[in-house]
Design a protein around this motif. Structure first.
Motif, PDB file in Angstrom:
ATOM      1  N   ASN A 109       0.841  -1.211   0.000  1.00 54.64           N
ATOM      2  CA  ASN A 109       0.000   0.000   0.000  1.00 54.64           C
ATOM      3  C   ASN A 109       0.871   1.254   0.000  1.00 54.64           C
ATOM      4  O   ASN A 109       0.562   2.241  -0.671  1.00 54.64           O
ATOM      5  N   TRP A 110       1.959   1.207   0.769  1.00 59.71           N
ATOM      6  CA  TRP A 110       2.872   2.365   0.829  1.00 59.71           C
ATOM      7  C   TRP A 110       3.487   2.616  -0.553  1.00 59.71           C
ATOM      8  O   TRP A 110       3.585   3.759  -1.003  1.00 59.71           O
ATOM      9  N   LEU A 111       3.914   1.531  -1.223  1.00 62.53           N
ATOM     10  CA  LEU A 111       4.509   1.670  -2.549  1.00 62.53           C
ATOM     11  C   LEU A 111       3.493   2.193  -3.565  1.00 62.53           C
ATOM     12  O   LEU A 111       3.826   3.017  -4.427  1.00 62.53           O
ATOM     13  N   ARG A 112       2.255   1.714  -3.471  1.00 56.69           N
ATOM     14  CA  ARG A 112       1.207   2.187  -4.383  1.00 56.69           C
ATOM     15  C   ARG A 112       0.916   3.667  -4.156  1.00 56.69           C
ATOM     16  O   ARG A 112       0.715   4.430  -5.105  1.00 56.69           O
ATOM     17  N   GLU A 113       0.902   4.083  -2.881  1.00 56.22           N
ATOM     18  CA  GLU A 113       0.678   5.499  -2.591  1.00 56.22           C
ATOM     19  C   GLU A 113       1.803   6.360  -3.147  1.00 56.22           C
ATOM     20  O   GLU A 113       1.594   7.535  -3.481  1.00 56.22           O
ATOM     21  N   LYS A 114       3.014   5.797  -3.240  1.00 54.82           N
ATOM     22  CA  LYS A 114       4.146   6.523  -3.818  1.00 54.82           C
ATOM     23  C   LYS A 114       4.091   6.534  -5.346  1.00 54.82           C
ATOM     24  O   LYS A 114       4.899   7.203  -5.986  1.00 54.82           O
ATOM     25  N   GLY A 115       3.124   5.778  -5.939  1.00 57.47           N
ATOM     26  CA  GLY A 115       2.961   5.800  -7.383  1.00 57.47           C
ATOM     27  C   GLY A 115       3.612   4.654  -8.118  1.00 57.47           C
ATOM     28  O   GLY A 115       3.628   4.638  -9.351  1.00 57.47           O
ATOM     29  N   TYR A 116       4.154   3.666  -7.437  1.00 56.41           N
ATOM     30  CA  TYR A 116       4.816   2.543  -8.087  1.00 56.41           C
ATOM     31  C   TYR A 116       3.781   1.476  -8.469  1.00 56.41           C
ATOM     32  O   TYR A 116       2.828   1.218  -7.729  1.00 56.41           O
ATOM     33  N   GLN A 117       4.020   0.847  -9.631  1.00 56.52           N
ATOM     34  CA  GLN A 117       3.181  -0.269 -10.060  1.00 56.52           C
ATOM     35  C   GLN A 117       3.654  -1.545  -9.356  1.00 56.52           C
ATOM     36  O   GLN A 117       4.848  -1.748  -9.161  1.00 56.52           O
ATOM     37  N   VAL A 118       2.708  -2.397  -8.962  1.00 60.73           N
ATOM     38  CA  VAL A 118       3.030  -3.627  -8.246  1.00 60.73           C
ATOM     39  C   VAL A 118       2.474  -4.802  -9.029  1.00 60.73           C
ATOM     40  O   VAL A 118       1.294  -4.811  -9.408  1.00 60.73           O
ATOM     41  N   SER A 119       3.339  -5.810  -9.254  1.00 63.89           N
ATOM     42  CA  SER A 119       2.959  -6.983 -10.037  1.00 63.89           C
ATOM     43  C   SER A 119       3.120  -8.239  -9.190  1.00 63.89           C
ATOM     44  O   SER A 119       4.099  -8.363  -8.439  1.00 63.89           O
ATOM     45  N   ILE A 120       2.141  -9.179  -9.329  1.00 65.53           N
ATOM     46  CA  ILE A 120       2.261 -10.488  -8.690  1.00 65.53           C
ATOM     47  C   ILE A 120       2.964 -11.417  -9.669  1.00 65.53           C
ATOM     48  O   ILE A 120       2.427 -11.748 -10.727  1.00 65.53           O
ATOM     49  N   LEU A 175     -10.938  -7.526 -12.315  1.00 72.00           N
ATOM     50  CA  LEU A 175     -10.401  -6.859 -11.115  1.00 72.00           C
ATOM     51  C   LEU A 175      -9.621  -5.594 -11.472  1.00 72.00           C
ATOM     52  O   LEU A 175      -9.081  -4.929 -10.582  1.00 72.00           O
ATOM     53  N   GLY A 176      -9.552  -5.257 -12.787  1.00 70.50           N
ATOM     54  CA  GLY A 176      -8.862  -4.051 -13.216  1.00 70.50           C
ATOM     55  C   GLY A 176      -7.358  -4.203 -13.272  1.00 70.50           C
ATOM     56  O   GLY A 176      -6.633  -3.202 -13.193  1.00 70.50           O
ATOM     57  N   LEU A 177      -6.879  -5.422 -13.437  1.00 68.86           N
ATOM     58  CA  LEU A 177      -5.444  -5.665 -13.452  1.00 68.86           C
ATOM     59  C   LEU A 177      -4.956  -5.918 -14.874  1.00 68.86           C
ATOM     60  O   LEU A 177      -5.665  -6.503 -15.698  1.00 68.86           O
ATOM     61  N   ARG A 178      -3.727  -5.486 -15.143  1.00 69.15           N
ATOM     62  CA  ARG A 178      -3.079  -5.814 -16.398  1.00 69.15           C
ATOM     63  C   ARG A 178      -2.494  -7.217 -16.273  1.00 69.15           C
ATOM     64  O   ARG A 178      -2.005  -7.611 -15.203  1.00 69.15           O
ATOM     65  N   VAL A 179      -2.512  -7.980 -17.394  1.00 70.91           N
ATOM     66  CA  VAL A 179      -2.047  -9.367 -17.368  1.00 70.91           C
ATOM     67  C   VAL A 179      -0.812  -9.501 -18.244  1.00 70.91           C
ATOM     68  O   VAL A 179      -0.790  -9.042 -19.386  1.00 70.91           O
ATOM     69  N   VAL A 180       0.231 -10.151 -17.654  1.00 67.28           N
ATOM     70  CA  VAL A 180       1.461 -10.452 -18.377  1.00 67.28           C
ATOM     71  C   VAL A 180       1.604 -11.971 -18.406  1.00 67.28           C
ATOM     72  O   VAL A 180       1.511 -12.643 -17.370  1.00 67.28           O
ATOM     73  N   ALA A 181       1.842 -12.518 -19.606  1.00 75.48           N
ATOM     74  CA  ALA A 181       2.095 -13.946 -19.750  1.00 75.48           C
ATOM     75  C   ALA A 181       3.564 -14.133 -20.076  1.00 75.48           C
ATOM     76  O   ALA A 181       4.057 -13.628 -21.082  1.00 75.48           O
ATOM     77  N   GLU A 182       4.294 -14.861 -19.201  1.00 74.85           N
ATOM     78  CA  GLU A 182       5.712 -15.089 -19.461  1.00 74.85           C
ATOM     79  C   GLU A 182       5.914 -16.538 -19.912  1.00 74.85           C
ATOM     80  O   GLU A 182       5.139 -17.431 -19.569  1.00 74.85           O
ATOM     81  N   GLY A 183       6.953 -16.747 -20.695  1.00 76.03           N
ATOM     82  CA  GLY A 183       7.245 -18.083 -21.195  1.00 76.03           C
ATOM     83  C   GLY A 183       6.663 -18.356 -22.574  1.00 76.03           C
ATOM     84  O   GLY A 183       6.467 -19.518 -22.948  1.00 76.03           O
ATOM     85  N   VAL A 184       6.380 -17.301 -23.318  1.00 78.88           N
ATOM     86  CA  VAL A 184       5.852 -17.474 -24.683  1.00 78.88           C
ATOM     87  C   VAL A 184       6.990 -17.965 -25.576  1.00 78.88           C
ATOM     88  O   VAL A 184       8.021 -17.285 -25.719  1.00 78.88           O
ATOM     89  N   GLU A 185       6.776 -19.153 -26.221  1.00 76.14           N
ATOM     90  CA  GLU A 185       7.856 -19.769 -26.987  1.00 76.14           C
ATOM     91  C   GLU A 185       7.541 -19.915 -28.489  1.00 76.14           C
ATOM     92  O   GLU A 185       8.411 -20.326 -29.264  1.00 76.14           O
ATOM     93  N   ASP A 186       6.316 -19.604 -28.906  1.00 73.94           N
ATOM     94  CA  ASP A 186       5.983 -19.828 -30.327  1.00 73.94           C
ATOM     95  C   ASP A 186       4.889 -18.869 -30.764  1.00 73.94           C
ATOM     96  O   ASP A 186       4.234 -18.216 -29.945  1.00 73.94           O
ATOM     97  N   THR A 187       4.672 -18.842 -32.097  1.00 75.61           N
ATOM     98  CA  THR A 187       3.675 -17.935 -32.684  1.00 75.61           C
ATOM     99  C   THR A 187       2.274 -18.349 -32.281  1.00 75.61           C
ATOM    100  O   THR A 187       1.408 -17.488 -32.026  1.00 75.61           O
ATOM    101  N   PRO A 234      -3.011  -4.601  -3.092  1.00 74.03           N
ATOM    102  CA  PRO A 234      -3.034  -3.367  -3.901  1.00 74.03           C
ATOM    103  C   PRO A 234      -2.126  -3.506  -5.125  1.00 74.03           C
ATOM    104  O   PRO A 234      -1.161  -2.748  -5.270  1.00 74.03           O
ATOM    105  N   VAL A 235      -2.417  -4.485  -5.995  1.00 72.09           N
ATOM    106  CA  VAL A 235      -1.561  -4.735  -7.149  1.00 72.09           C
ATOM    107  C   VAL A 235      -2.188  -4.145  -8.405  1.00 72.09           C
ATOM    108  O   VAL A 235      -3.394  -3.881  -8.472  1.00 72.09           O
ATOM    109  N   THR A 236      -1.344  -3.924  -9.413  1.00 70.47           N
ATOM    110  CA  THR A 236      -1.809  -3.374 -10.698  1.00 70.47           C
ATOM    111  C   THR A 236      -1.595  -4.350 -11.846  1.00 70.47           C
ATOM    112  O   THR A 236      -2.104  -4.136 -12.937  1.00 70.47           O
ATOM    113  N   GLU A 237      -0.849  -5.422 -11.596  1.00 69.56           N
ATOM    114  CA  GLU A 237      -0.493  -6.335 -12.681  1.00 69.56           C
ATOM    115  C   GLU A 237      -0.428  -7.759 -12.146  1.00 69.56           C
ATOM    116  O   GLU A 237      -0.006  -7.997 -11.001  1.00 69.56           O
TER     117      GLU A 237
END
Length: 753
Positions: free
Chosen positions: A641-652, A703-715, A669-672
């Motif tokens: 919460n402190w980091l979010r109040e400072k304006g930093y994005q937080v990702s799980i 929930l209003g979160l951005r989603v990142v998928a890691e480990g993409v290996e092909d088209t 309080p995550v954004t991603e």
């Protein structure tokens, strides 16, 4: 140097007797001298009072004579008529009758009518008492009375001279020599002292503060008094008495004491010879007994049995022999055993095991660790911890009293069985049942669990240090695998040493410029453009070569070095952001461990970097794992919460592989949300993974979160994720982690397109 005890005893006794007599004489002399001085001082006090009483008596005599004179009618008439011849005749006759040396008659105004001495202003008209006056260098005791007929017609003064003759007479009455001298002139007026002594005193008075020295030189004790005389003069009165005369009787007694002392010394010499002979024989036997004890021989001492003190000493010596033997046994036990558990300590255990190894024995060393003992000790206190250790030690003893066992240190216990064991051996199963029972803490049962490391000898080690190290490594491996026992396998301690080397060199990796920060691009799903990157730490050690993050990061987290590494990553990332040709909205992701998240040091680093780069919060994304949050949810959420109040994005990070719940996700309080590669790399061929990823993207978007998928290996995976409206992609299909320069060139190339 006198070597023989008998001779020394005789000499010592003679010296003691002689010294005692000498000290007695000195003490007696000192005491007698002090007593004599006190007695003389008391006598001088009495003499002073007698002296003053004598002066008062003479004063009363003068007063009576003066009153007789002034009451004489013929005298009054002669004074009134001014008949000087008659006045002189009366004064002379009256003075001869009472032996006065000075007679003066003056008018009421002070003019002299008749006088035996020219007194001038030395005396005053005073009918209240006596007066001292120095006239022509002589001291007089005066009385002045009025002559009335009936009015005051004259003053009559009568005086006795105070001279050496009077001082001698007063000496006989006061029992002390009397000396008087003038304060101003330091001249003797009268004295009962011998003429030669008076001369010495006169010389001493001319030297300031010389009177005490003079009294000491003359062996006198003195008391000084002051008498007031006319014209502000003062007369000193010294009453003195001879100290030698007072000490004469003592000197006679002192001589007698010396004779008696000499006789006592002779008698003491004879007695000392007899005593030395009776003492030296038993002492010689005691010396032989002491040498016997010195050699460690606690057998019969053969001491002489006597009914005196030497007999008691012999009995005490025998008792001491037993006490020394017992104390030596106890000290030996304390040196080789643990004081708390009474088990052999590490030193003794090492000696015993080395003995087995030298004898060619074959067996197994078990090292037993109490799991989470430090937590127990910190939570319940050291007293409870000690109680647990004693109970565990007793269980080990009860398990097999014949086997070699010891407390190595802390919560480590060791057992040695002279046979080769295996994980399924019945002794291992029996040991488990013995140890794993709850311990009694007061009225409560406290569950305990153990990790056991096992190593066989001599096959897996032929020295104590080697066997113990390998047993400790095996116990750590049992703890890591959550097993009761782990048997050592070849190379296990090399892995342990590798970890120690990594920790040792990792501490200086940043200073030695061995760390590198690589950037793996993060791609916007729909356009394929680079919109960010993840900062990934790499280490190429000069001593160890390349060390992978999966090897050094866990060790850094365990040792606490992760904080130092994370601070370096923050500073390096901030420097990258300053020099990147990045598009608007570009973000750089940094991983935070559980230790980093709850550390105040990271807050200080962030504050420091913000001073040089106020817009840092718009470009940094802080990635935390689910496990980092689960370890202390409340503290972690507060920090996020402190980091979010400072304006930093937080990702799980690594979402789906941790232990978080939906209820906890609702509080964060995550954004991603970053879907772990385990659900992405087989996405095309796994319907289950597709269902998980699809539902996760849908849930995150709702929930209003951005989603990142890691480990993409092909088209195919990219296209599938594009259809599911995943926001950001990351994986080797787009780019492996690359250097800063390569990443910057990539951004420039995309901007040209």
């Amino acid at each position: 140097m006198i070597r023989r005890f008998r001779t020394r005893l005789v000499v010592i006794l003679l010296l003691l007797v002689s010294g005692a007599i000498a000290l007695s004489l000195i003490a007696m002399g000192f005491s007698v001298k002090q007593q004599a001085e006190r007695s003389i001082a008391q006598e001088l006090n009495v003499s002073e009072r007698v002296f003053r009483e004598l002066l008062n008596s003479r004063s009363e005599l003068l007063l009576q004579a003066a009153q007789v004179l002034t009451d004489d009618f013929g005298f009054k008439r002669a004074v009134a008529s001014g008949d000087k011849d008659t006045i002189v005749s009366v004064l002379v006759n009256h003075g001869e009758r009472i032996n006065t040396e000075l007679m003066v008659l003056r008018t009421p105004t002070g003019e002299e009518i008749a006088a035996t001495h020219p007194i001038g202003d030395e005396i005053t008209n005073n009918s209240s008492g006596q007066q001292l006056a120095i006239v022509d260098g002589e001291l007089f005791q005066l009385i002045t009375v009025p002559v009335k007929a009936p009015q005051l017609i004259a003053w009559a003064t009568l005086g006795f001279q105070i001279d050496s003759q009077l001082a001698t007479e007063l000496q006989n009455l006061a029992n002390a020599d009397i000396t008087l001298w003038n304060e101003s002139s330091k001249k003797l007026i009268a004295s009962s002292l011998e003429p030669g002594v008076q001369v010495n005193l006169q010389s001493a008075l001319k030297r300031q503060s010389a009177l005490p020295n003079w009294l000491e030189q003359q062996a006198l004790v003195g008391k000084e008094a002051l008498l007031d005389a006319s014209q502000g003069e003062q007369v000193h009165v010294l009453l003195s008495s001879s100290l030698e005369e007072a000490m004469a009787d003592f000197h006679r007694v002192q001589l007698q004491m010396l004779l008696i002392g000499g006789l006592a010394v002779l008698i003491a010499g004879g007695v000392a010879l007899l005593m030395a002979r009776s003492v030296s024989r038993p002492l010689s036997r005691l010396t032989e007994a002491a040498k016997q004890l010195q050699k460690g021989d606690y057998g019969d001492l053969n001491l002489e049995k006597r009914a005196d003190e030497f007999g008691e000493l012999a009995i005490t010596f025998e008792s001491m022999k037993g006490a020394v033997s017992e104390r030596e046994r106890r000290i030996s036990f304390q040196a080789t055993h643990d004081q708390l558990t009474r088990l052999p300590n590490r030193t003794q255990f090492a000696a015993d095991l080395e003995g087995l190894l030298k004898a060619g024995s074959v067996g197994t060393l078990l090292l037993v660790n109490i799991r989470k003992f430090r937590t127990l000790n910190d939570t319940l206190g050291q007293e409870v911890g000690d109680l647990v250790l004693k109970q565990v030690a007793q269980r080990i003893i009860d398990f097999d009293e014949q086997c070699l066992s010891a407390r190595i240190g802390g919560d480590e216990f060791a057992l040695v069985f002279e046979q080769e064991l295996s994980e399924k051996h019945k002794l291992i199963q029996k040991l488990y049942s013995f140890l794993e029972k709850p311990v009694k803490v007061g009225e409560s049962d406290y569950p305990v669990s153990f990790n056991v490391g096992a190593v066989e000898f001599p096959r897996q080690g032929k020295a104590f240090d080697t066997l113990l190290r390998r047993a400790q490594v095996s116990a750590q491996e049992a703890k890591r695998q959550h097993d009761f026992v782990f048997f050592y396998t070849e190379g296990l301690d090399e892995q342990h040493m590798r970890k120690l080397d990594i920790l040792e060199h990792l501490d200086y990796a940043a200073e030695n410029d061995e760390l590198t920060l690589l950037l793996q691009p993060k791609i916007e799903t729909q356009s394929g453009k680079t919109i960010g990157a993840e900062a990934l730490l790499r280490w190429n050690s000069e001593k160890l070569g390349f060390v992978g993050p999966d090897e050094f990061i866990p060790l850094a987290e365990q040792s606490g070095l992760i904080k130092k590494l994370t601070q370096w990553v923050f500073r390096q990332s901030a420097d990258y952001l300053r020099h990147l040709n990045a598009p608007d909205g570009f973000s750089l992701s940094i991983n935070l461990s559980a230790i980093d998240l709850l550390s105040d040091e990271i807050l200080s680093v962030i504050a420091e970097l913000e001073e040089d780069m106020p817009a840092l919060n718009r470009h940094l994304v802080l990635e935390v794992t689910e496990s980092a949050i689960v370890s202390d949810p409340d503290a972690a959420i507060e920090r996020l919460n402190w980091l979010r109040e400072k304006g930093y994005q937080v990702s799980i990070d690594d979402y789906g592989t941790g232990y978080s719940s939906l209820e906890q996700m609702r509080r964060l309080p995550v954004t991603e949300l970053k879907i772990d590669r385990a659900f992405v790399q087989y996405l095309v061929s796994s319907p289950v993974d597709q269902s998980i990823v699809r539902s996760t993207i849908q849930l995150a978007h709702e929930l209003g979160l951005r989603v990142v998928a890691e480990g993409v290996e092909d088209t195919e995976s990219w296209e599938w994720l594009k259809k599911q409206k995943c926001d950001v992609l990351q994986g080797f299909y787009f780019s492996k982690p690359i250097s800063f320069n390569d990443f910057n060139n990539r951004l420039q190339g995309e901007s040209c397109d």
